[in-house]
Motif scaffolding. Structure first.
Motif, PDB file in Angstrom:
ATOM      1  N   UNK A   8      35.454  37.786  42.920  1.00  8.39           N
ATOM      2  CA  UNK A   8      36.357  37.609  44.047  1.00  8.39           C
ATOM      3  C   UNK A   8      37.417  38.701  43.946  1.00  8.39           C
ATOM      4  N   UNK A   9      37.612  39.455  45.019  1.00  4.91           N
ATOM      5  CA  UNK A   9      38.584  40.541  45.019  1.00  4.91           C
ATOM      6  C   UNK A   9      39.692  40.188  46.006  1.00  4.91           C
ATOM      7  N   UNK A  10      40.919  40.108  45.499  1.00  7.77           N
ATOM      8  CA  UNK A  10      42.073  39.733  46.303  1.00  7.77           C
ATOM      9  C   UNK A  10      42.994  40.946  46.398  1.00  7.77           C
ATOM     10  N   UNK A  21      37.869  39.064  49.355  1.00 10.66           N
ATOM     11  CA  UNK A  21      36.462  39.401  49.558  1.00 10.66           C
ATOM     12  C   UNK A  21      35.683  38.687  48.456  1.00 10.66           C
ATOM     13  N   UNK A  22      34.906  37.699  48.876  1.00 11.67           N
ATOM     14  CA  UNK A  22      34.154  36.872  47.935  1.00 11.67           C
ATOM     15  C   UNK A  22      32.672  37.204  48.037  1.00 11.67           C
ATOM     16  N   UNK A  23      31.942  37.022  46.944  1.00 10.80           N
ATOM     17  CA  UNK A  23      30.513  37.325  46.978  1.00 10.80           C
ATOM     18  C   UNK A  23      29.795  36.502  48.052  1.00 10.80           C
ATOM     19  N   UNK A  24      29.017  37.183  48.891  1.00  9.65           N
ATOM     20  CA  UNK A  24      28.151  36.548  49.890  1.00  9.65           C
ATOM     21  C   UNK A  24      28.912  35.656  50.867  1.00  9.65           C
ATOM     22  N   UNK A  49      32.763  26.373  35.236  1.00  8.68           N
ATOM     23  CA  UNK A  49      32.946  26.849  36.598  1.00  8.68           C
ATOM     24  C   UNK A  49      34.408  27.134  36.877  1.00  8.68           C
ATOM     25  N   UNK A  50      34.673  27.698  38.050  1.00  3.36           N
ATOM     26  CA  UNK A  50      36.056  27.988  38.458  1.00  3.36           C
ATOM     27  C   UNK A  50      36.778  26.671  38.704  1.00  3.36           C
ATOM     28  N   UNK A  70      41.938  34.140  38.072  1.00  2.00           N
ATOM     29  CA  UNK A  70      41.221  35.214  37.390  1.00  2.00           C
ATOM     30  C   UNK A  70      40.357  36.038  38.348  1.00  2.00           C
ATOM     31  N   UNK A  71      40.582  35.885  39.662  1.00  2.00           N
ATOM     32  CA  UNK A  71      39.950  36.797  40.613  1.00  2.00           C
ATOM     33  C   UNK A  71      40.538  38.186  40.395  1.00  2.00           C
ATOM     34  N   UNK A  72      39.785  39.198  40.706  1.00  2.00           N
ATOM     35  CA  UNK A  72      40.296  40.564  40.623  1.00  2.00           C
ATOM     36  C   UNK A  72      41.434  40.713  41.633  1.00  2.00           C
TER      37      UNK A  72
END
Length: 108
Positions: A8-10, A21-24, A49-50, A70-72
């Motif tokens: 996950x990119x924040x 932007x999260x995967x899929x 899991x998260x 812990x998302x990017x």
């Protein structure tokens, strides 16, 4: 990659939006001027899991952006959220399925 949450990119944009932007998944975004509430949501999925999520809601109560701890880029997003008056981090040590309001502050 050290942990799956990093997928996950924040980002805090120059237009003062928080974007995830999260995967899929479709891109999520909210302008800080449209932000009405911030929550920490915890669950009992850890450590596999998260188990800690940030939820950013608009004034209709709809979650517009959700990203795990812990998302990017979560450090920068949290730094921006901490600029909100009365913002307070709550619930980070919970292992229950629960939601904690961080802003607006429920404690005056």
């Amino acid at each position: 990659m050290k942990h799956p949450e990093a997928q996950f990119v924040v980002e805090v944009t120059a237009d003062d939006e928080i974007v995830c932007r999260a995967p899929k998944q479709a891109e999520q975004r909210i302008k800080m001027t449209d932000l009405a509430a911030v929550y920490v949501e915890t669950n009992d999925d850890g450590p596999w899991g998260a188990d800690v999520w940030w939820l950013l809601n608009d004034n209709t109560g709809q979650t517009k952006v959700a990203f795990p701890q812990m998302a990017t880029g979560d450090t920068e997003a949290l730094a921006r959220l901490q600029q909100l008056p009365g913002f307070s981090i709550r619930g980070m040590n919970s292992t229950d399925n629960a939601r904690f309001e961080c802003w607006p502050s429920p404690v005056e």
